[in-house]
Design a protein around this motif. Sequence first.
Motif, short mmCIF file in Angstrom:
data_model
loop_
_atom_site.label_atom_id
_atom_site.label_comp_id
_atom_site.label_asym_id
_atom_site.label_seq_id
_atom_site.Cartn_x
_atom_site.Cartn_y
_atom_site.Cartn_z
N TRP A 192 0.83 -1.20 0.00
CA TRP A 192 0.00 0.00 0.00
C TRP A 192 0.87 1.26 0.00
CZ3 TRP A 192 -5.14 1.11 -0.55
CH2 TRP A 192 -6.02 0.02 -0.61
N SER A 193 2.17 1.11 0.18
CA SER A 193 3.07 2.26 0.10
C SER A 193 3.01 2.93 -1.27
CB SER A 193 4.51 1.81 0.40
OG SER A 193 4.99 0.93 -0.61
N PHE A 194 2.56 2.20 -2.28
CA PHE A 194 2.46 2.76 -3.63
C PHE A 194 1.18 3.60 -3.80
CE2 PHE A 194 5.49 -0.61 -4.39
CZ PHE A 194 6.31 -0.10 -5.38
N SER A 195 0.20 3.42 -2.91
CA SER A 195 -1.12 4.01 -3.15
C SER A 195 -1.11 5.53 -3.08
CB SER A 195 -2.13 3.44 -2.15
OG SER A 195 -1.79 3.79 -0.81
N PHE A 196 -0.51 6.10 -2.04
CA PHE A 196 -0.52 7.55 -1.89
C PHE A 196 0.21 8.25 -3.02
CE2 PHE A 196 0.16 11.20 1.42
CZ PHE A 196 -0.71 12.00 0.68
N PRO A 197 1.45 7.84 -3.35
CA PRO A 197 2.13 8.52 -4.45
C PRO A 197 1.42 8.36 -5.80
CG PRO A 197 3.45 6.68 -3.64
CD PRO A 197 2.36 6.90 -2.66
N VAL A 198 0.83 7.20 -6.05
CA VAL A 198 0.12 6.98 -7.31
C VAL A 198 -1.10 7.89 -7.39
CG1 VAL A 198 -1.33 5.31 -8.53
CG2 VAL A 198 0.94 4.64 -7.76
N ALA A 199 -1.85 7.98 -6.29
CA ALA A 199 -3.03 8.85 -6.27
C ALA A 199 -2.62 10.32 -6.38
CB ALA A 199 -3.82 8.62 -4.99
N ALA A 200 -1.52 10.69 -5.70
CA ALA A 200 -1.04 12.07 -5.78
C ALA A 200 -0.60 12.41 -7.20
CB ALA A 200 0.12 12.28 -4.80
N PHE A 201 0.04 11.46 -7.87
CA PHE A 201 0.45 11.69 -9.26
C PHE A 201 -0.77 11.97 -10.13
CE2 PHE A 201 1.23 10.36 -13.59
CZ PHE A 201 2.48 10.91 -13.88
N ALA A 202 -1.83 11.18 -9.94
CA ALA A 202 -3.05 11.39 -10.73
C ALA A 202 -3.65 12.76 -10.45
CB ALA A 202 -4.06 10.29 -10.43
N ALA A 203 -3.64 13.16 -9.17
CA ALA A 203 -4.20 14.46 -8.81
C ALA A 203 -3.40 15.60 -9.42
CB ALA A 203 -4.25 14.61 -7.29
N VAL A 204 -2.06 15.49 -9.39
CA VAL A 204 -1.21 16.53 -9.98
C VAL A 204 -1.43 16.58 -11.49
CG1 VAL A 204 1.16 17.24 -10.43
CG2 VAL A 204 0.51 16.43 -8.16
N LEU A 205 -1.53 15.41 -12.11
CA LEU A 205 -1.75 15.36 -13.56
C LEU A 205 -3.07 16.04 -13.92
CD1 LEU A 205 -0.62 14.36 -16.24
CD2 LEU A 205 -1.84 12.20 -15.86
N ILE A 206 -4.08 15.84 -13.11
CA ILE A 206 -5.36 16.51 -13.34
C ILE A 206 -5.19 18.03 -13.30
CG2 ILE A 206 -7.63 16.98 -12.30
CD1 ILE A 206 -7.63 13.97 -11.49
N GLU A 207 -4.43 18.52 -12.32
CA GLU A 207 -4.19 19.96 -12.21
C GLU A 207 -3.38 20.48 -13.40
OE1 GLU A 207 -5.45 22.10 -10.11
OE2 GLU A 207 -6.55 20.54 -9.04
N VAL A 208 -2.37 19.72 -13.81
CA VAL A 208 -1.55 20.12 -14.96
C VAL A 208 -2.41 20.22 -16.21
CG1 VAL A 208 0.28 19.37 -16.52
CG2 VAL A 208 0.63 19.24 -14.04
N VAL A 209 -3.24 19.22 -16.44
CA VAL A 209 -4.10 19.19 -17.63
C VAL A 209 -5.11 20.33 -17.59
CG1 VAL A 209 -5.91 17.88 -18.80
CG2 VAL A 209 -3.82 16.73 -18.03
N TYR A 210 -5.74 20.53 -16.44
CA TYR A 210 -6.77 21.56 -16.33
C TYR A 210 -6.17 22.96 -16.50
CZ TYR A 210 -10.56 24.40 -14.47
OH TYR A 210 -11.54 25.35 -14.31
N ARG A 211 -5.06 23.22 -15.82
CA ARG A 211 -4.48 24.56 -15.87
C ARG A 211 -3.75 24.84 -17.18
NH1 ARG A 211 -2.07 25.35 -9.69
NH2 ARG A 211 -3.74 24.18 -8.62
#
Length: 325
Positions: free
Chosen positions: A259-278
């Motif tokens: 589960w150590s992979f879960s937080f960074p993977v989810a954070a990556f998706a969230a940052v990517l969403i912000e990059v795409v939107y902005r």
Amino acid sequence: MHIPSWLLRFPVGLFAIPVGLLALGGAWRRATQFGWAWARDVGDLLAWSALAVLAVLLLIYLAKCLRHPQTIAAEFTHPLAGSLMALVPLSILLCIIYFGTPGHAGWLLLLLATLAMQGVIAIRIVAIITNASLPAGAVTPALYVPPVAGGYVGGMALQVLGYPGWAALLLGMGLVSWALLEIRVLNRLFEGAMPEALRPTIGLELAPATVGTLTVATLWPQLPGELLIIGLGIAAGPLVAVMARYKWWGHLPFAIGFWSFSFPVAAFAAVLIEVVYRGAWPPAVAAVGLALASVVIAFLALSTLRLLAQGRLIPTAPAPTAPRP
């Protein structure tokens, strides 16, 4: 009164489950920026599921603290177990980020209490880190959790409740902690394989860059996507370090440590969403990143449920850990 033996062996690493689910729920909620109204429903489902899991884990962990205080004290002074204890306040901070509202005294009191808990654990771990006698085997990515993740996630929680100045202060503390640890942890990864029991925690090596970038995006919503994508570029270094060691962690049977992979993977998706939107990129790019993160965490969840069904979720004996300093 009979005390169940599994309570003594209850691993604090289980709190990584609500951490991952809440982080993914937050990523889905950010996707509503593209007009995907149903994304909020998915995010809420994940967040409420995480809250239910967290409530159960907190009750069990409280029982362990009351019944086995010596074990808790021993874990607190251990570089690995003590680091993973920070998952408890970290999961509460993520609840505040998702559910909290500005100007509410109850949320503020909960935040202050949680930050105090996080601070106590972080100070203990920093004291261990700065001890010259810390063995090489005790240097693992789990050391990031109390000072680095605590600073980043605490900063986001303060921002959500309307305290941007204090949020920036905690972000700075998290960055300094990352700088203190990064070279040492990376050197340890390149020196050779960690003990098998510790290898699943390698996913935490991906967290500082991705979660840090997410914190920056949360604190300064006016920043353009071109600046945020720099953070994803920085995250490429740790990603290479982790994937280069795939042969010595990829073959391991599933364990809660993954589960150590879960937080960074989810954070990556969230940052990517912000990059795409902005950056006015095609929303499909964000959809792919969010889908991949969801698949990874769904795999972790299903594998965990399988362990639970097989009666193997709680280890039969205390897992071997990194040596003490």
